[in-house]
Scaffold this motif. Structure first.
Motif, PDB file in Angstrom:
ATOM      1  N   THR A 403       0.847  -1.182   0.000  1.00 17.14           N
ATOM      2  CA  THR A 403       0.000   0.000   0.000  1.00 17.14           C
ATOM      3  C   THR A 403       0.887   1.239   0.000  1.00 17.14           C
ATOM      4  N   ASP A 404       0.542   2.222  -0.845  1.00 21.47           N
ATOM      5  CA  ASP A 404       1.260   3.497  -0.935  1.00 21.47           C
ATOM      6  C   ASP A 404       0.307   4.628  -0.592  1.00 21.47           C
ATOM      7  N   TRP A 405       0.865   5.658  -0.002  1.00 23.23           N
ATOM      8  CA  TRP A 405       0.125   6.905   0.199  1.00 23.23           C
ATOM      9  C   TRP A 405       1.055   8.044  -0.177  1.00 23.23           C
ATOM     10  N   PHE A 406       0.540   9.028  -0.926  1.00 18.07           N
ATOM     11  CA  PHE A 406       1.388  10.124  -1.381  1.00 18.07           C
ATOM     12  C   PHE A 406       0.587  11.414  -1.443  1.00 18.07           C
ATOM     13  N   ASN A 407       1.230  12.489  -0.972  1.00 14.66           N
ATOM     14  CA  ASN A 407       0.637  13.826  -1.036  1.00 14.66           C
ATOM     15  C   ASN A 407       1.606  14.726  -1.789  1.00 14.66           C
ATOM     16  N   ALA A 408       1.195  15.227  -2.946  1.00 14.66           N
ATOM     17  CA  ALA A 408       2.073  16.021  -3.810  1.00 14.66           C
ATOM     18  C   ALA A 408       2.222  17.467  -3.349  1.00 14.66           C
ATOM     19  N   ASP A 409       1.422  17.911  -2.384  1.00 10.72           N
ATOM     20  CA  ASP A 409       1.540  19.274  -1.845  1.00 10.72           C
ATOM     21  C   ASP A 409       1.245  19.198  -0.350  1.00 10.72           C
ATOM     22  N   GLU A 410       2.265  18.770   0.410  1.00 11.24           N
ATOM     23  CA  GLU A 410       2.093  18.524   1.830  1.00 11.24           C
ATOM     24  C   GLU A 410       1.671  19.780   2.579  1.00 11.24           C
ATOM     25  N   ALA A 418      -4.080  17.082  -3.320  1.00 11.95           N
ATOM     26  CA  ALA A 418      -3.371  16.454  -4.439  1.00 11.95           C
ATOM     27  C   ALA A 418      -2.686  15.185  -3.942  1.00 11.95           C
ATOM     28  N   ARG A 419      -3.470  14.197  -3.581  1.00  8.51           N
ATOM     29  CA  ARG A 419      -2.924  12.985  -2.958  1.00  8.51           C
ATOM     30  C   ARG A 419      -3.575  11.738  -3.562  1.00  8.51           C
ATOM     31  N   TYR A 420      -2.996  10.599  -3.239  1.00  6.52           N
ATOM     32  CA  TYR A 420      -3.611   9.323  -3.616  1.00  6.52           C
ATOM     33  C   TYR A 420      -3.248   8.247  -2.610  1.00  6.52           C
ATOM     34  N   THR A 421      -4.073   7.201  -2.579  1.00  6.60           N
ATOM     35  CA  THR A 421      -3.812   5.990  -1.810  1.00  6.60           C
ATOM     36  C   THR A 421      -3.896   4.808  -2.762  1.00  6.60           C
ATOM     37  N   LYS A 422      -2.912   3.918  -2.692  1.00 10.37           N
ATOM     38  CA  LYS A 422      -2.840   2.811  -3.646  1.00 10.37           C
ATOM     39  C   LYS A 422      -2.787   1.482  -2.898  1.00 10.37           C
ATOM     40  N   LEU A 423      -3.511   0.507  -3.406  1.00 15.75           N
ATOM     41  CA  LEU A 423      -3.518  -0.848  -2.864  1.00 15.75           C
ATOM     42  C   LEU A 423      -3.118  -1.827  -3.961  1.00 15.75           C
ATOM     43  N   GLU A 442      -4.879  -4.133  -8.491  1.00 17.05           N
ATOM     44  CA  GLU A 442      -4.413  -2.811  -8.062  1.00 17.05           C
ATOM     45  C   GLU A 442      -5.568  -1.819  -8.113  1.00 17.05           C
ATOM     46  N   ARG A 443      -5.672  -1.013  -7.057  1.00 15.72           N
ATOM     47  CA  ARG A 443      -6.724   0.004  -7.000  1.00 15.72           C
ATOM     48  C   ARG A 443      -6.116   1.281  -6.422  1.00 15.72           C
ATOM     49  N   THR A 444      -6.468   2.450  -7.012  1.00 14.38           N
ATOM     50  CA  THR A 444      -5.958   3.742  -6.541  1.00 14.38           C
ATOM     51  C   THR A 444      -7.119   4.709  -6.348  1.00 14.38           C
ATOM     52  N   GLY A 451      -3.670  16.167 -10.034  1.00 21.29           N
ATOM     53  CA  GLY A 451      -3.821  16.776 -11.360  1.00 21.29           C
ATOM     54  C   GLY A 451      -3.220  16.052 -12.528  1.00 21.29           C
ATOM     55  N   LYS A 452      -3.026  14.744 -12.474  1.00 21.80           N
ATOM     56  CA  LYS A 452      -2.472  14.018 -13.612  1.00 21.80           C
ATOM     57  C   LYS A 452      -3.549  13.164 -14.258  1.00 21.80           C
ATOM     58  N   ASP A 453      -3.967  13.588 -15.454  1.00 20.41           N
ATOM     59  CA  ASP A 453      -4.933  12.806 -16.209  1.00 20.41           C
ATOM     60  C   ASP A 453      -4.371  11.396 -16.437  1.00 20.41           C
ATOM     61  N   LYS A 454      -5.190  10.382 -16.267  1.00 19.60           N
ATOM     62  CA  LYS A 454      -4.836   8.962 -16.372  1.00 19.60           C
ATOM     63  C   LYS A 454      -4.098   8.438 -15.148  1.00 19.60           C
ATOM     64  N   GLY A 455      -3.945   9.257 -14.110  1.00 17.82           N
ATOM     65  CA  GLY A 455      -3.421   8.768 -12.848  1.00 17.82           C
ATOM     66  C   GLY A 455      -1.932   8.482 -12.831  1.00 17.82           C
ATOM     67  N   THR A 456      -1.548   7.610 -11.912  1.00 21.87           N
ATOM     68  CA  THR A 456      -0.118   7.316 -11.726  1.00 21.87           C
ATOM     69  C   THR A 456       0.445   6.456 -12.853  1.00 21.87           C
ATOM     70  N   GLY A 457      -0.413   5.669 -13.480  1.00 22.40           N
ATOM     71  CA  GLY A 457       0.059   4.827 -14.573  1.00 22.40           C
ATOM     72  C   GLY A 457       0.928   3.672 -14.111  1.00 22.40           C
ATOM     73  N   TYR A 458       1.294   2.825 -15.062  1.00 21.55           N
ATOM     74  CA  TYR A 458       2.076   1.623 -14.768  1.00 21.55           C
ATOM     75  C   TYR A 458       3.488   1.980 -14.301  1.00 21.55           C
TER      76      TYR A 458
END
Length: 489
Positions: A403-410, A418-423, A442-444, A451-458
């Protein structure tokens, strides 16, 4: 007198008759004894002739038992003689086979010695690493939209060519087959470097390697030798867009305190096997392996890993990695990274937990409109367990989770969410060594301002993900079922 003669005659005849009977019984006893000698002792007691001899008084029960005992002893002697003859015959055959094999081996060695290997092929290794991926799911689009995903994908196509020129001088060349946006397949350079192997500096700085050229950066190669599922997708730091895995420059790495004895047996891996840890430091262009350099800054990247209890918990390691430099833009925004990871490796399981913070990113586009880099923060947790299920003679199955968690503007300078959580979870089945396949999901989930169209991608993203212009993008569903096969030799 006649009566006396008659009486005498009768006595003589009686003795003669008994003598004949005794002689007959003696002959029968001899026949029985020879029979007993030829049969198993366990059957002799049941022989009717032996019982007759006992009944007639020729043999007493004690004498019959002695006959059995002698017969058994003679049988054992005979069996030992037979075994000795068989073993002697077997040894003779083995000696003859060994002599013939030795003769053949000597002939093969002589012929091999007569064959001269071309100098260019000495110390040469050629291998392939490739990921064949099938994914089914959906790709996120703005305003809660999504596009269907049903695609075969070649995630990697390495041709690894390595050459040992001398024990202290090696070369590696690795082109990577990739597909551009137009669908055209192109061969892109991933690694091309000369590797120097200097002598140890005392007992502490050992097994050193120095790469000059397009080589490894300090962090990702280390992490990918702990987490074996790069085939599923990039590691957390690269997936978020902070950096990528190779760059042009010079670096040196090595072990601390020599090698950990029996590292493969104790930890399940013999990569980065320093007894007290390992280290890596380098200076690079900063653009990565698939972008040109857009400024003159040379980022410094480094990693230090400690193995505090090599004798008691050899799989436990504590790592810190950092980057200090500028993002790859002409205006050179700050690019600073701090990462810490706790990891534990065992032949049956792997556990890692990492946290990281960065100011800007390698591409140099995580900034405000005034080109001031944004602080980001993230974490990732990973686990892998070998399952006690035997398939075709081996325990081949693994279950993994991340699992990942990321915030692009802390600090929420431009984007509040501007964040996401990934499983990521799934099963792996090892076919042979590092040839295996995974079946996973995989689910995000994205914050409304990511702000990234199409998400994190492969393979992650190096695009802008926090901006006033993309706030409120509200990406839709991002998920996939995935099957990947890794080719490795």
């Amino acid at each position: 007198m006649q009566n006396d003669l008659s009486t005498h005659e009768r006595v003589r005849l009686l003795i003669a008759g008994r003598t004949k009977a005794s002689l007959g019984l003696a002959v029968a006893a001899a026949v029985l004894l020879s029979t007993v000698l030829l049969i198993k002792p366990g059957l002799a007691a049941r022989d009717p002739l032996l019982e007759v001899l006992i009944k007639k008084g020729i043999l007493t029960p004690e004498e019959a038992r002695q006959v059995e005992k002698e017969a058994s002893q003679l049988e054992k002697v005979r069996e030992q003689q037979v075994d000795q003859k068989v073993k002697a015959a077997e040894q003779k055959v083995v000696d003859q086979v060994d002599q013939k094999l030795s003769s053949v081996e000597k002939k093969v060695e002589k012929k091999t010695a007569d064959v001269k290997i071309p100098e260019a092929l000495k110390g040469l290794k050629v291998g392939v690493t490739a990921y064949i991926d099938y994914s089914l799911g959906s790709i996120p689009r703005p305003h809660s939209g999504s596009n269907g995903l049903n695609k075969w994908h070649l995630g990697r196509g390495y041709l690894n060519v390595q050459k040992e020129i001398t024990p202290w001088l090696h070369v590696r060349y690795t082109p990577d087959l990739t597909q551009d946006d137009s669908g055209d397949w192109k061969l892109r350079q991933k690694y091309l470097y000369v590797e120097f192997r200097p002598p140890n500096l005392g007992r502490f700085l050992t097994e050193m390697r120095s790469e000059l050229g397009l080589g490894h950066i300090p962090w990702l190669d280390f992490e990918e030798h702990i987490n074996p599922y790069r085939m599923q997708g990039t590691m957390a730091l690269e997936r978020a867009g902070v950096l990528n895995s190779a760059d042009l420059g010079i670096s040196i790495r090595g072990n601390l305190g020599g090698r950990l004895a029996e590292a493969k047996t104790k930890t399940g891996s013999d990569h980065y096997d320093g007894r007290y840890g390992s280290w890596h430091i380098g200076v690079y262009n900063g653009g990565g392996y698939h972008a040109k350099e857009n400024n003159h800054n040379k980022p410094v990247e480094y990693r230090v890993t400690l193995r505090p209890l090599p004798d008691h918990l050899p799989g436990l390691q504590l790592s810190y990695s950092g980057i200090y430099g500028k993002g790859n833009k002409g205006y050179a925004p700050d690019w600073i990274v701090h990462l810490g990871m706790l990891s534990f490796q065992h032949p049956r399981f792997i556990l890692t937990a990492q946290t990281f913070a960065s100011k800007g990113n390698q591409a140099g586009n995580w900034t405000t409109d005034a080109h001031k880099s944004l602080w980001t923060r993230g974490y990732s947790i990973f686990g892998d367990v070998k399952l006690p299920i035997v398939l075709l003679g081996y325990e081949r199955l693994h279950a993994f989770f991340r699992t990942d968690w990321f915030n692009a503007d802390e600090e929420q300078v431009v984007s509040p969410s501007a964040r996401y959580t990934k499983l990521i979870t799934g099963l792996a089945c090892y076919v042979y060594k590092n040839n295996f396949f995974t079946v996973g999901y995989e689910r995000t989930w994205y914050g409304r301002d990511y702000g990234k169209d199409k998400g994190t991608g492969y393979n992650g993203t190096s695009d802008t993900v926090a901006s006033l212009r993309t706030n409120g993008l509200n990406l839709g569903k991002d998920h996939r079922f995935q099957v990947v096969y890794q080719i490795n030799f």
